[in-house]
Design a protein around this motif. Structure first.
Motif, PDB file in Angstrom:
ATOM      1  N   UNK A  91       0.843  -1.211   0.000  1.00  0.00           N
ATOM      2  CA  UNK A  91       0.000   0.000   0.000  1.00  0.00           C
ATOM      3  C   UNK A  91       0.872   1.253   0.000  1.00  0.00           C
ATOM      4  N   UNK A  92       1.878   1.285   0.863  1.00  0.00           N
ATOM      5  CA  UNK A  92       2.715   2.482   0.986  1.00  0.00           C
ATOM      6  C   UNK A  92       3.590   2.696  -0.247  1.00  0.00           C
ATOM      7  N   UNK A  93       4.081   1.615  -0.852  1.00  0.00           N
ATOM      8  CA  UNK A  93       4.843   1.758  -2.088  1.00  0.00           C
ATOM      9  C   UNK A  93       3.980   2.350  -3.193  1.00  0.00           C
ATOM     10  N   UNK A  94       2.716   1.897  -3.276  1.00  0.00           N
ATOM     11  CA  UNK A  94       1.794   2.445  -4.273  1.00  0.00           C
ATOM     12  C   UNK A  94       1.517   3.921  -4.017  1.00  0.00           C
ATOM     13  N   UNK A  95       1.343   4.293  -2.737  1.00  0.00           N
ATOM     14  CA  UNK A  95       1.070   5.699  -2.413  1.00  0.00           C
ATOM     15  C   UNK A  95       2.248   6.590  -2.782  1.00  0.00           C
ATOM     16  N   UNK A  96       3.449   6.154  -2.432  1.00  0.00           N
ATOM     17  CA  UNK A  96       4.636   6.937  -2.787  1.00  0.00           C
ATOM     18  C   UNK A  96       4.767   7.071  -4.301  1.00  0.00           C
ATOM     19  N   UNK A  97       4.533   5.975  -5.006  1.00  0.00           N
ATOM     20  CA  UNK A  97       4.648   5.997  -6.470  1.00  0.00           C
ATOM     21  C   UNK A  97       3.626   6.944  -7.085  1.00  0.00           C
ATOM     22  N   UNK A  98       2.401   6.957  -6.543  1.00  0.00           N
ATOM     23  CA  UNK A  98       1.364   7.858  -7.057  1.00  0.00           C
ATOM     24  C   UNK A  98       1.770   9.311  -6.845  1.00  0.00           C
ATOM     25  N   UNK A  99       2.319   9.621  -5.673  1.00  0.00           N
ATOM     26  CA  UNK A  99       2.776  10.992  -5.396  1.00  0.00           C
ATOM     27  C   UNK A  99       3.890  11.378  -6.364  1.00  0.00           C
ATOM     28  N   UNK A 100       4.812  10.460  -6.602  1.00  0.00           N
ATOM     29  CA  UNK A 100       5.936  10.755  -7.477  1.00  0.00           C
ATOM     30  C   UNK A 100       5.504  10.894  -8.927  1.00  0.00           C
ATOM     31  N   UNK A 101       4.530  10.090  -9.353  1.00  0.00           N
ATOM     32  CA  UNK A 101       4.096  10.185 -10.749  1.00  0.00           C
ATOM     33  C   UNK A 101       3.379  11.503 -10.993  1.00  0.00           C
ATOM     34  N   UNK A 102       2.703  12.055  -9.970  1.00  0.00           N
ATOM     35  CA  UNK A 102       2.070  13.366 -10.100  1.00  0.00           C
ATOM     36  C   UNK A 102       3.128  14.434 -10.333  1.00  0.00           C
TER      37      UNK A 102
ATOM     38  N   UNK B 254      -6.163  11.478 -17.166  1.00  0.00           N
ATOM     39  CA  UNK B 254      -6.879  11.019 -15.970  1.00  0.00           C
ATOM     40  C   UNK B 254      -6.087   9.958 -15.200  1.00  0.00           C
ATOM     41  N   UNK B 255      -5.105   9.325 -15.858  1.00  0.00           N
ATOM     42  CA  UNK B 255      -4.270   8.327 -15.183  1.00  0.00           C
ATOM     43  C   UNK B 255      -3.215   8.965 -14.285  1.00  0.00           C
ATOM     44  N   UNK B 256      -2.918  10.234 -14.502  1.00  0.00           N
ATOM     45  CA  UNK B 256      -1.872  10.895 -13.730  1.00  0.00           C
ATOM     46  C   UNK B 256      -2.251  10.899 -12.250  1.00  0.00           C
ATOM     47  N   UNK B 257      -1.338  10.449 -11.420  1.00  0.00           N
ATOM     48  CA  UNK B 257      -1.611  10.375  -9.985  1.00  0.00           C
ATOM     49  C   UNK B 257      -2.157   9.029  -9.541  1.00  0.00           C
ATOM     50  N   UNK B 258      -2.521   8.146 -10.470  1.00  0.00           N
ATOM     51  CA  UNK B 258      -2.948   6.801 -10.093  1.00  0.00           C
ATOM     52  C   UNK B 258      -1.698   5.986  -9.742  1.00  0.00           C
ATOM     53  N   UNK B 259      -1.862   4.878  -9.013  1.00  0.00           N
ATOM     54  CA  UNK B 259      -0.687   4.062  -8.667  1.00  0.00           C
ATOM     55  C   UNK B 259       0.099   3.646  -9.906  1.00  0.00           C
ATOM     56  N   UNK B 260       1.405   3.526  -9.745  1.00  0.00           N
ATOM     57  CA  UNK B 260       2.262   3.240 -10.900  1.00  0.00           C
ATOM     58  C   UNK B 260       1.919   1.918 -11.569  1.00  0.00           C
ATOM     59  N   UNK B 261       1.453   0.915 -10.801  1.00  0.00           N
ATOM     60  CA  UNK B 261       1.135  -0.360 -11.442  1.00  0.00           C
ATOM     61  C   UNK B 261      -0.056  -0.219 -12.388  1.00  0.00           C
TER      62      UNK B 261
END
Length: 199
Positions: free
Chosen positions: A62-73, A127-134
């Motif tokens: 969960x936390x890896x996905x959250x960090x990745x979403x923040x970074x992709x934004x 619309x995908x921007x900010x979604x989890x990297x996976x």
């Protein structure tokens, strides 16, 4: 703060071939909260000491996905998107899918991505921007597969079998679509001057 490190796990980074180490630190002081941050090429995940191994595994994901979403934004522009596409092609399609262009577009509101095989172009919805990297990876890989197989037949889906999070990503996107169709629920006063949501 007393922390008991657990053996780090290794996880592959989507924008390159280097591995990102994950270090889990348990704390007796931490009761319910879980947090994570990047430290150089490592990800540190802080969890309560009482968590089971299964809970730890779930919260790390969960936390890896959250960090990745923040970074992709923050950082995933067209150039990074093209890098990610090249990496995904190498990892899952033996490098056979080689798009000429990969970019974000703002005019795709009914689909997540599109591909024009004759031009070698891939477009992803903003619309995908900010979604989890996976999820972004899945949509990119989906469009890369279309460079090799145009339709959605068995040959196409066989190309996506190697990606381990296909079903999870599809479920996430289906959830986003379903949530967008839900009516907005009114809020009601809770008697203490605050707001509460009706469920």
């Amino acid at each position: 703060m007393s922390a008991e490190p657990v053996s780090p796990a290794s996880r592959s980074h989507p924008l390159g071939s280097r591995a990102t180490a994950v270090e889990v630190r348990r704390s007796a002081r931490r009761r319910r909260t879980v947090s994570a941050y990047r430290e150089g090429n490592r990800t540190i995940v802080l969890i309560p000491a009482r968590m089971s191994a299964a809970e730890e595994q779930r919260w790390v994901a969960v936390m890896l996905d959250k960090l990745a979403a923040q970074e992709s934004k923050r950082m995933l522009g067209d150039d990074e998107l093209a890098e990610r596409a090249a990496w995904l092609s190498e990892q899952y399609l033996d490098g056979r899918a080689r798009p000429d262009t990969v970019r974000w577009v703002t005019n795709q509101n009914t689909r997540w991505g599109s591909c024009t095989p004759a031009e070698g172009s891939i477009r992803l919805s903003h619309r995908l921007q900010g979604m989890p990297e996976y999820v972004v990876d899945y949509v990119l890989l989906h469009e890369l597969a279309h460079l090799l197989v145009p339709g959605h037949g068995p040959r196409f889906w066989a190309l996506l079998e190697a990606y381990p999070r296909t079903e999870r990503a599809r479920g996430y996107l289906e959830g986003v679509v379903a949530a967008a169709r839900l009516p907005c629920l009114p809020t009601a006063r809770d008697g203490r001057g605050g707001q509460r949501e009706e469920r």
